[in-house]
Design a protein around this motif. Structure first.
Motif, mmCIF file in Angstrom:
data_model
loop_
_atom_site.group_PDB
_atom_site.id
_atom_site.type_symbol
_atom_site.label_atom_id
_atom_site.label_comp_id
_atom_site.label_asym_id
_atom_site.label_seq_id
_atom_site.Cartn_x
_atom_site.Cartn_y
_atom_site.Cartn_z
ATOM 1 N N MET A 102 14.900 -11.869 -21.580
ATOM 2 C CA MET A 102 15.264 -10.604 -22.213
ATOM 3 C C MET A 102 16.016 -9.700 -21.236
ATOM 4 N N ALA A 111 17.730 -7.329 -28.565
ATOM 5 C CA ALA A 111 16.407 -7.707 -29.049
ATOM 6 C C ALA A 111 16.202 -7.254 -30.486
ATOM 7 N N ASP A 115 11.730 -10.325 -31.764
ATOM 8 C CA ASP A 115 11.649 -10.531 -30.309
ATOM 9 C C ASP A 115 10.576 -9.651 -29.695
#
Length: 258
Positions: A102, A111, A115
């Protein structure tokens, strides 16, 4: 009526077997699993050895996207540590992997709520095994990205420890030595470096600043693991940081000599 396509997840990064490094990763993980069966004596720990090897490869790909060779090197290093000390904590390794993916932004996607939920779950699972440093790395990842920030995954760090690893014949020494060696390479490992690899699902290259931030977060997580315990679960992370750091040290030495 046209509808906009659903946003793709930022954490999903399937293996593409057209790349030799991806084939090496799978073959190496299978080989590490079979060797783990011979050395550790049961399939449970054998799968843990294979998982540690693959996790180190995958983490190194996030931390060093331009150099698949470092990932190929991290794989046997993590396998050796797992064979000697035990397979460690796969939930911690996967939480660290997701957090670094990430932060590094290698997929090129912002994201999504899915996520953030995935990071929350992984953070909670890592916390439940007592590995707070990996849980924090996964939970804090959205706060270290330029887009789609969220505090939601931080709730996972509040999960109390629910179970402990009581397996016999396990040692933290190999992972601790890897962690100490990796942290010692912090200046070279975290120094700015250009990145030229394309994102998986965005028409741009991976941002060098985001990779540098992921490297900084990786070192902090390792340091917390060394101080607070649970370092064996961060063996794959330590192997990845160590190999990337050594690659950068060698590159710096080569530039000095030229």
């Amino acid at each position: 009526m046209n509808t906009a396509p659903a946003p793709q997840p930022a954490l999903a990064r399937p293996l593409d077997f057209s790349f030799p490094s991806n084939r090496i990763a799978v073959a190496g993980a299978v080989g590490a699993t079979l060797l783990g069966r011979v050395v550790r004596g049961n399939w449970g720990q054998a799968l843990g050895v294979g998982g540690a090897a693959f996790s180190a490869w995958a983490i190194a790909r996030e931390l060093d996207p331009d150099s698949p060779q470092t990932a190929n090197t991290a794989l046997p290093v993590a396998a050796a540590a797992a064979l000697l000390g035990g397979p460690g904590n796969p939930l911690a390794a996967f939480a660290a992997l997701s957090g670094l993916r990430m932060i590094a932004g290698t997929t090129g996607q912002a994201a999504t709520p899915a996520d953030h939920l995935g990071l929350l779950v992984q953070s909670a699972l890592a916390s439940a095994t007592g590995n707070r440093s990996a849980a924090l790395l996964s939970a804090a990842a959205p706060l270290l990205t330029p887009e789609a920030r969220s505090w939601q995954p931080m709730l996972g760090v509040l999960m109390p420890r629910l179970w402990r690893d009581h397996a016999s014949g396990l040692s933290t020494t190999p992972a601790a030595l890897l962690g100490l060696g990796a942290v010692a390479l912090t200046p070279a490992f975290t120094a700015p470096e250009p990145v030229g690899s394309p994102c998986d699902r965005a028409p741009r290259t991976v941002r060098a600043g985001e990779v540098q931030r992921a490297r900084q977060a990786a070192v902090v997580s390792l340091a917390l693991g060394l101080v607070g315990g649970g370092v064996r679960g961060l063996g794959p992370l330590a192997a990845a940081v160590l190999t990337v750091g050594l690659r950068r040290v060698r590159a710096g030495a080569a530039r000095t000599e030229s």
